[in-house]
Write an enzyme that holds these catalytic residues in place. Structure first.
Site, PDB file in Angstrom:
ATOM      1  N   ASP A 196      62.068  63.039 -27.152  1.00 41.39           N
ATOM      2  CA  ASP A 196      62.729  64.190 -26.530  1.00 41.39           C
ATOM      3  C   ASP A 196      64.144  64.366 -27.097  1.00 41.39           C
ATOM      4  OD1 ASP A 196      62.516  66.114 -24.191  1.00 41.39           O
ATOM      5  OD2 ASP A 196      64.369  65.087 -23.645  1.00 41.39           O
TER       6      ASP A 196
ATOM      7  N   ASP B 258      44.833  66.855  -9.870  1.00 40.90           N
ATOM      8  CA  ASP B 258      45.330  66.099  -8.724  1.00 40.90           C
ATOM      9  C   ASP B 258      44.174  65.320  -8.096  1.00 40.90           C
ATOM     10  OD1 ASP B 258      46.444  65.213  -6.360  1.00 40.90           O
ATOM     11  OD2 ASP B 258      46.524  67.210  -5.427  1.00 40.90           O
TER      12      ASP B 258
ATOM     13  N   GLU C 291      61.155  65.807 -31.339  1.00 39.17           N
ATOM     14  CA  GLU C 291      61.453  67.143 -30.834  1.00 39.17           C
ATOM     15  C   GLU C 291      62.858  67.455 -31.315  1.00 39.17           C
ATOM     16  OE1 GLU C 291      62.384  69.826 -26.934  1.00 39.17           O
ATOM     17  OE2 GLU C 291      63.252  67.869 -27.249  1.00 39.17           O
TER      18      GLU C 291
ATOM     19  N   ASP D 127      47.621  65.610  -2.991  1.00 40.90           N
ATOM     20  CA  ASP D 127      49.019  65.852  -2.577  1.00 40.90           C
ATOM     21  C   ASP D 127      49.609  67.090  -3.259  1.00 40.90           C
ATOM     22  OD1 ASP D 127      49.461  65.033  -5.150  1.00 40.90           O
ATOM     23  OD2 ASP D 127      50.803  63.371  -4.648  1.00 40.90           O
TER      24      ASP D 127
ATOM     25  N   ASP E 155      48.180  63.754 -11.277  1.00 41.09           N
ATOM     26  CA  ASP E 155      48.535  62.334 -11.316  1.00 41.09           C
ATOM     27  C   ASP E 155      47.736  61.623 -12.404  1.00 41.09           C
ATOM     28  OD1 ASP E 155      45.977  62.051 -10.071  1.00 41.09           O
ATOM     29  OD2 ASP E 155      46.931  62.497  -8.143  1.00 41.09           O
TER      30      ASP E 155
ATOM     31  N   ASN F 108      44.475  63.033  -5.591  1.00 39.86           N
ATOM     32  CA  ASN F 108      44.650  62.561  -4.209  1.00 39.86           C
ATOM     33  C   ASN F 108      45.055  63.644  -3.212  1.00 39.86           C
ATOM     34  OD1 ASN F 108      47.247  62.979  -4.938  1.00 39.86           O
ATOM     35  ND2 ASN F 108      47.957  60.873  -4.674  1.00 39.86           N
TER      36      ASN F 108
HETATM   37  C1  NOJ Z   1      63.040  68.870 -23.876  1.00 40.80           C
HETATM   38  C2  NOJ Z   1      61.936  68.802 -22.875  1.00 40.80           C
HETATM   39  O1  NOJ Z   1      60.748  69.243 -23.469  1.00 40.80           O
HETATM   40  C3  NOJ Z   1      62.363  69.656 -21.715  1.00 40.80           C
HETATM   41  O2  NOJ Z   1      61.315  69.892 -20.810  1.00 40.80           O
HETATM   42  C4  NOJ Z   1      63.543  69.011 -21.065  1.00 40.80           C
HETATM   43  O3  NOJ Z   1      64.039  69.850 -20.041  1.00 40.80           O
HETATM   44  C5  NOJ Z   1      64.674  68.766 -22.067  1.00 40.80           C
HETATM   45  N1  NOJ Z   1      64.201  68.249 -23.312  1.00 40.80           N
HETATM   46  C6  NOJ Z   1      65.657  67.771 -21.516  1.00 40.80           C
HETATM   47  O4  NOJ Z   1      65.072  66.508 -21.464  1.00 40.80           O
END
Ligand code: NOJ
Length: 533
Positions: free
Chosen positions: A206, A27, A279, A31, A35, A29
């Site tokens: 993802d 971090d 993934e 908060d 970041d 800044n």
């Molecule tokens: C896989 C991601 O790694 C995870 O963190 C996320 O909750 C789900 N896909 C939905 O996007």
């Protein structure tokens, strides 16, 4: 300056890729949240580890209902992480240090705050705006269009004011996109081009296996069973799990491959090599191979090791299967033992085992992913229920604890929590016991987990591209698994007895280095070593 490997079009094949969870890295800044300028500040640390690339979990505009995987604008930076100029600086700095940069792309869903979803709500049933998502009328009996359960618990459908329902495989704030609509594909290609122009070298995709849905208006015969089978924290008889996972109407459908074949053409249209890693939690694991056919993606995550026990026989089976399976398509394996969605390996297997497993994997052919903090041997932190933010905790009313324990920020320095992570109050508290685990403490201790990772990654360079991979399973019944590559022997002992191995020189040991005497060294339980015969 450009990285020495910029011209290497296959840089990712044996790369070590360091995953940064931006909210928890550093971090700048005060908060309480990490970041982008914070990442830039710490990139030298990352480069010094000896990794080849970084992958950043999402830092885009988001209401942050699912740790940023709920994206309201994929082509902008959320103000709490900085802005686009910060992203550019971060990417440039990484390149100066010789690191490639992968960013996350989340094509299964947007946030309900995305302009498209807001427009869909206003436009109403039957509109072209709704056709970008999966909106349907309720069934005649008034229930949702089907009985699927969200991966975060509760129904996978939420009703809007005019009575229609929309599909969300995850949180209700993450409406699934309709990939049969060409506008969706076009928009994602624009996002890909945007980040390539910003300097990105690749993408982590993802839920890559989730884009195509089948039988969307048909009930599943066992929705609860399927939902449990998809959760790694639920025990289930293996045959039952396999039967349920063999055909999931919303995962790993044939339609996803057409999307990636088209994306591959897009990736190949840029003037530098762009790679993508999927993934894709698919069953059986051999289905993952299809994602890395020569005209699709470059890598697919192998999740077996995230749940595998520390056991030589299991490791041999999983690793060997993966290597063999991928040979058919000429792809390289990926190895990961921790990430932001799973319990940290040091908690799941134990600290010694985690070090041994990492050292063992660094010797294998393929690419290794290291999740920030894994190099420090961080365990999962205890998180009080009141601090938990994971939507799966909220949606299951606490039945699933969720993933916050693996997302607690990095301890950098000092004796008091938050250990240099932030000058303010950290978004999740760092345990006071992490004073022993800070980067500062571990940097000055040659026996630390951090020092082991650095030594291992520097030695690993010698093995790269070595073709002569040979297993030694002669002592596997005693828990000892080994292989040799480029003249180096890599052995792991998951048994409960020490074994003697013929050796002339010890190169690396996962902990308390054994001495090499009279042409032999002793490999103790829960250890891995690299040596020369
Ligand atoms: C896989 C991601 O790694 C995870 O963190 C996320 O909750 C789900 N896909 C939905 O996007």
């Amino acid at each position: 300056m450009t990285s020495p490997t910029t011209t290497d079009s296959k840089w990712w094949q044996e790369a070590v890729i360091y995953q940064i969870y931006p909210r928890s890295f550093f971090d700048s800044n005060g908060d309480g949240e990490g970041d982008l300028p914070g990442i830039t500040e710490k990139l030298q640390y990352v480069a010094d580890l000896g990794v080849d690339a970084i992958w950043l979990s999402p830092f885009y505009t988001s209401p942050n209902k699912d740790g940023g995987y709920d994206i309201a604008n994929p082509r902008d930076v959320d103000p709490r992480f900085g802005n686009l100029a910060d992203a550019k600086l971060m990417i440039n700095k990484a390149h100066e240090l010789g690191l490639k940069v992968l960013v996350d792309i989340v094509p299964n869903h947007f946030s309900s705050e995305h302009a498209w979803f807001k427009a869909a709500l206003i436009a109403g049933p039957g509109s072209k705006e709704r056709a970008r998502f999966h909106f349907y009328d309720k069934k005649d009996d008034g229930t949702p269009p089907n009985n699927w359960i969200s991966l975060f618990g509760g129904p996978a459908w939420t009703q809007v004011a005019d009575g229609q329902y929309y599909l969300h495989l995850f949180d209700s704030s993450q409406p699934d996109l309709n990939w049969e609509n060409p506008e969706v594909d076009q928009d994602f290609k624009e996002t890909i081009s945007f980040w390539v122009k910003m300097g990105a070298d690749g993408f982590r995709i993802d839920v890559a296996h989730g884009l195509a849905k089948e039988n969307i208006l048909t009930d599943h015969h066992d929705p609860k069973g399927l939902s449990d089978a998809l959760r790694i924290d639920v025990d289930m008889e293996i045959s039952k799990r396999e039967a349920l996972l063999a055909s999931v109407p919303f995962f790993d459908r044939a339609g996803v491959h057409e999307i990636y074949r088209s994306w591959r053409k897009h990736f190949d249209s840029f003037d530098k090599p762009i790679m993508a890693v999927a993934e894709a939690w698919v069953h059986p694991p051999v289905n993952g191979v299809a994602y890395v056919r020569p005209d699709e993606l470059h890598q697919v995550f192998n999740f077996d090791l995230l749940i595998a026990p520390f056991d030589a026989k299991t490791l041999f089976r999983l690793v060997n299967n993966t290597i063999e399976m991928l040979k058919d398509v000429g792809a390289y394996p990926t190895w990961a033992i921790s990430n932001h969605d799973s319990p940290r390996v040091a908690s799941r297997l134990g600290a010694e085992e985690a070090r041994a497993l990492a050292l063992f994997l660094f010797g294998l052919p393929g690419s290794c992913y290291v999740y920030n903090g894994q190099e420090l041997g961080l365990p999962d932190a205890e998180v009080a229920d009141g601090d938990r933010q994971d939507p799966s905790f909220i949606r299951t009313k606490g039945e699933t604890k969720g993933r916050d324990g693996a997302r607690v920020p990095m301890p950098w320095s000092g004796q008091e929590s938050p250990f240099g992570f932030s000058s303010g109050k950290s978004w999740l508290p760092l345990p006071t016991t992490w004073n022993e685990l800070t980067v500062e403490i571990q940097s000055s201790n040659s026996d630390s987990s951090l020092s082991l990772y650095k030594r291992a990654l520097s030695e690993r360079a010698r093995l790269l591209s070595a073709e002569d991979f040979t297993w030694d399973v002669s002592r596997i019944d005693h828990g000892v698994l080994g292989f040799s590559r480029a003249g180096i022997q890599v052995y792991l002992n998951s048994g409960d007895k020490s074994v003697k191995l013929q050796a002339s020189e010890l190169i690396l040991s996962s902990s308390s280095a054994p001495t090499c005497e009279n042409g032999e060294l002793e490999l103790m339980p829960k250890r891995a070593i690299w040596f020369k015969r």
